[in-house]
Enzyme design. Structure first.
Site, mmCIF file in Angstrom:
data_model
loop_
_atom_site.group_PDB
_atom_site.id
_atom_site.type_symbol
_atom_site.label_atom_id
_atom_site.label_comp_id
_atom_site.label_asym_id
_atom_site.label_seq_id
_atom_site.Cartn_x
_atom_site.Cartn_y
_atom_site.Cartn_z
ATOM 1 N N CYS A 114 55.752 34.512 59.598
ATOM 2 C CA CYS A 114 56.772 33.779 60.370
ATOM 3 C C CYS A 114 56.698 32.262 60.150
ATOM 4 O O CYS A 114 57.731 31.593 59.983
ATOM 5 C CB CYS A 114 56.644 34.090 61.855
ATOM 6 S SG CYS A 114 54.942 34.164 62.436
ATOM 7 N N HIS B 127 58.180 29.257 67.155
ATOM 8 C CA HIS B 127 57.143 28.466 66.498
ATOM 9 C C HIS B 127 57.731 27.101 66.130
ATOM 10 O O HIS B 127 58.881 27.013 65.668
ATOM 11 C CB HIS B 127 56.686 29.132 65.193
ATOM 12 C CG HIS B 127 55.806 30.338 65.375
ATOM 13 N ND1 HIS B 127 55.464 30.858 66.598
ATOM 14 C CD2 HIS B 127 55.185 31.121 64.442
ATOM 15 C CE1 HIS B 127 54.672 31.908 66.423
ATOM 16 N NE2 HIS B 127 54.491 32.095 65.130
HETATM 17 P P1 NAP Z 1 52.689 44.747 68.626
HETATM 18 O O1 NAP Z 1 53.621 44.297 69.687
HETATM 19 O O2 NAP Z 1 51.249 44.880 68.963
HETATM 20 O O3 NAP Z 1 53.230 46.174 68.070
HETATM 21 C C1 NAP Z 1 52.526 46.905 67.101
HETATM 22 C C2 NAP Z 1 53.339 48.122 66.722
HETATM 23 O O4 NAP Z 1 52.702 48.806 65.641
HETATM 24 C C3 NAP Z 1 53.477 49.135 67.834
HETATM 25 O O5 NAP Z 1 54.709 49.803 67.725
HETATM 26 C C4 NAP Z 1 52.335 50.101 67.536
HETATM 27 O O6 NAP Z 1 52.519 51.384 68.074
HETATM 28 C C5 NAP Z 1 52.451 50.159 66.032
HETATM 29 N N1 NAP Z 1 51.228 50.618 65.388
HETATM 30 C C6 NAP Z 1 50.012 50.069 65.440
HETATM 31 N N2 NAP Z 1 49.144 50.787 64.705
HETATM 32 C C7 NAP Z 1 49.839 51.815 64.172
HETATM 33 C C8 NAP Z 1 49.513 52.894 63.316
HETATM 34 N N3 NAP Z 1 48.279 53.059 62.838
HETATM 35 N N4 NAP Z 1 50.473 53.753 62.965
HETATM 36 C C9 NAP Z 1 51.731 53.602 63.411
HETATM 37 N N5 NAP Z 1 52.115 52.597 64.234
HETATM 38 C C10 NAP Z 1 51.174 51.720 64.603
HETATM 39 O O7 NAP Z 1 52.743 43.822 67.354
HETATM 40 P P2 NAP Z 1 53.998 43.028 66.734
HETATM 41 O O8 NAP Z 1 54.010 41.647 67.231
HETATM 42 O O9 NAP Z 1 55.217 43.842 66.883
HETATM 43 O O10 NAP Z 1 53.550 42.925 65.217
HETATM 44 C C11 NAP Z 1 53.347 44.070 64.442
HETATM 45 C C12 NAP Z 1 53.019 43.641 63.027
HETATM 46 O O11 NAP Z 1 54.159 42.992 62.462
HETATM 47 C C13 NAP Z 1 51.871 42.644 62.897
HETATM 48 O O12 NAP Z 1 50.622 43.279 62.859
HETATM 49 C C14 NAP Z 1 52.209 41.963 61.609
HETATM 50 O O13 NAP Z 1 51.737 42.676 60.519
HETATM 51 C C15 NAP Z 1 53.726 41.975 61.616
HETATM 52 N N6 NAP Z 1 54.231 40.696 62.121
HETATM 53 C C16 NAP Z 1 54.730 39.892 61.219
HETATM 54 C C17 NAP Z 1 55.210 38.685 61.609
HETATM 55 C C18 NAP Z 1 55.679 37.776 60.568
HETATM 56 O O14 NAP Z 1 55.131 36.714 60.533
HETATM 57 N N7 NAP Z 1 56.641 38.156 59.749
HETATM 58 C C19 NAP Z 1 55.218 38.252 62.912
HETATM 59 C C20 NAP Z 1 54.682 39.088 63.835
HETATM 60 C C21 NAP Z 1 54.197 40.320 63.410
HETATM 61 P P3 NAP Z 1 51.951 51.738 69.537
HETATM 62 O O15 NAP Z 1 52.904 51.138 70.521
HETATM 63 O O16 NAP Z 1 51.995 53.229 69.531
HETATM 64 O O17 NAP Z 1 50.577 51.191 69.626
HETATM 65 O O1 3JN Z 2 50.142 34.590 64.787
HETATM 66 C C1 3JN Z 2 51.340 34.489 64.544
HETATM 67 O O2 3JN Z 2 52.075 33.705 65.142
HETATM 68 C C2 3JN Z 2 51.954 35.316 63.465
HETATM 69 C C3 3JN Z 2 51.161 36.523 63.203
HETATM 70 C C4 3JN Z 2 51.415 37.344 62.218
HETATM 71 C C5 3JN Z 2 50.547 38.478 61.969
HETATM 72 C C6 3JN Z 2 49.810 39.029 63.002
HETATM 73 C C7 3JN Z 2 48.954 40.087 62.747
HETATM 74 C C8 3JN Z 2 48.838 40.600 61.485
HETATM 75 C C9 3JN Z 2 50.460 39.003 60.677
HETATM 76 C C10 3JN Z 2 51.319 38.457 59.587
HETATM 77 O O3 3JN Z 2 52.518 38.725 59.628
HETATM 78 O O4 3JN Z 2 50.831 37.788 58.695
HETATM 79 C C11 3JN Z 2 49.570 40.050 60.450
HETATM 80 C C12 3JN Z 2 49.390 40.627 59.089
HETATM 81 O O5 3JN Z 2 50.206 41.434 58.696
HETATM 82 O O6 3JN Z 2 48.407 40.271 58.434
#
Ligand code: NAP
Ligand code: 3JN
Length: 340
Positions: free
Chosen positions: A132, A248
């Site tokens: 992000c 952010h």
């Molecule tokens: P979150 O609110 O904690 O949600 C995590 C999601 O992933 C929930 O739906 C969870 O399911 C599911 N999950 C976790 N482990 C799993 C598994 N082994 N198999 C299937 N589903 C699983 O987190 P979030 O903020 O949405 O972020 C999720 C991910 O998106 C981050 O870890 C990161 O990789 C990515 N992300 C990217 C950005 C970016 O910068 N582009 C920003 C934020 C996040 P349950 O509800 O069943 O636990």
């Molecule tokens: O901390 C933030 O504001 C952004 C976080 C992103 C994030 C959180 C957990 C795992 C990532 C990401 O998108 O880089 C990951 C990940 O996929 O490594």
């Protein structure tokens, strides 16, 4: 991707902060969704989510769930992406992955549609969505490449929603707690320990690496270079968590290879794709997270000359981390795919 009236879409991580934002974005964009499959961990199996007024039951992710899907939007973390992306591709889906799992792989395009839409066409089944903080930075930098980008110094002010739904809930509890030392602990895979977030500022996003930078800081360096196709760009990052829920912010100093005036930067950014310039300090008009929250634009303001260097300009860049930083960018990529 083959042209169709409707595309079958799977959302992995549907119950999470990003997953829910993806569903809202697909709905808001009237994306031509045929069959929709909502996937998460077994913990959420059976939970109900609503899309276009219809209730959908969440399924535990497994390979068979990707059968017949055209597009799979992933936001379940890097470990789940490593496991399920190859399986989804094998079942015929194109994966748009929000995690860091594949971003730096040579054969995986890392796409911000305003910046490098051409890269999406080169995919071999997986397209990565950048971090992000990187997305909003490159949206603001790309229009300035023609001035000769040399060195970018960036300090982030990152909202807690970047750490997921549990972090948002924890910040709310901490904010209500009368004990100023109270910390609400919540499970974050990437953070072994953390401090109170409410009424605090923490110079740590993600884990520390051997070079004393955090993983988030190194994502800013490496992903910006890949997206802008400037492998030698100098990037000096500091990533900081602030008690903001959505949005952010980034204080950015850009040094160019020649003298560049702040006015030239302002003019170039006005009308640039995805950018809204808000820069009227006399009327207190400048970007801030509440302005960006709920929108897909990247806001740029406080554009001014570096006092000690006529090659450098300072600016403040803000975007909604769950929308432009994740869900909206991913849906934009999906829109690129179906436009062909
Ligand atoms: P979150 O609110 O904690 O949600 C995590 C999601 O992933 C929930 O739906 C969870 O399911 C599911 N999950 C976790 N482990 C799993 C598994 N082994 N198999 C299937 N589903 C699983 O987190 P979030 O903020 O949405 O972020 C999720 C991910 O998106 C981050 O870890 C990161 O990789 C990515 N992300 C990217 C950005 C970016 O910068 N582009 C920003 C934020 C996040 P349950 O509800 O069943 O636990
Ligand atoms: O901390 C933030 O504001 C952004 C976080 C992103 C994030 C959180 C957990 C795992 C990532 C990401 O998108 O880089 C990951 C990940 O996929 O490594």
């Amino acid at each position: 991707m083959q042209k169709k009236d409707r595309y079958n879409v799977a959302v992995l991580g549907a119950t999470g902060a990003v997953g829910r934002a993806m569903l809202e974005t697909l709905e808001r964009r009237s994306f031509p969704v045929g069959e929709l499959r909502l996937l998460a961990s077994p913990r959420s199996a059976g939970q109900t989510l609503t899309f276009r007024g219809e209730a959908y039951s969440v399924q535990a992710a497994e390979e068979a769930a990707f059968e017949g899907m055209d597009i799979a939007l992933f936001s379940a973390g890097a470990a789940a992406s490593q496991t399920f992306a190859p399986l989804a591709v094998r079942r015929g889906a194109v994966v748009i992955d929000n995690s860091s799992a594949f971003r730096m792989h040579e054969d995986v395009p890392l796409v911000v549609p305003e910046v490098n839409p051409h890269a999406a066409a080169l995919h071999r089944g997986i397209i990565a969505n950048p971090n992000c903080s990187t997305i909003q930075l490159v949206v603001a930098l790309a229009p300035l490449v023609e001035f000769g980008l040399e060195h970018v110094t960036v300090s982030t002010y990152q909202a807690v929603s970047g750490m997921g739904q549990k972090a948002i809930d924890a910040l709310m509890l901490e904010t209500e707690n009368r004990d100023p030392q109270h910390t609400t602990l919540f499970p974050v895979a990437s953070q072994a320990e953390h401090h109170r977030m409410a009424f605090n500022v923490l110079p740590q996003c993600d884990v520390f690496l051997d070079n004393d930078y955090t993983k988030e800081e190194m994502k800013l360096v490496n992903e910006s270079r890949k997206i802008l196709e400037l492998p030698d760009l100098r990037v000096s990052p500091t990533a900081v968590r602030v008690p903001v829920v959505y949005g952010h912010s980034e204080a950015v100093r850009v040094r160019f290879s020649r003298p560049v005036r702040a006015e030239e930067v302002r003019e170039r950014l006005q009308g640039a794709p995805g950018v809204v310039v808000v820069d009227d300090p006399a009327s207190a008009r400048y970007p801030h997270p509440l302005m960006a929250a709920g929108t897909g634009e990247t806001y740029v303001g406080r554009i001014r000359q570096d006092l000690g260097d006529d090659h450098a300009v300072l600016m403040f860049v803000v975007a909604d981390n769950l929308l432009k930083g994740a869900a909206w960018n991913a849906v934009q990529i999906a829109e690129l795919l179906i436009q062909g």
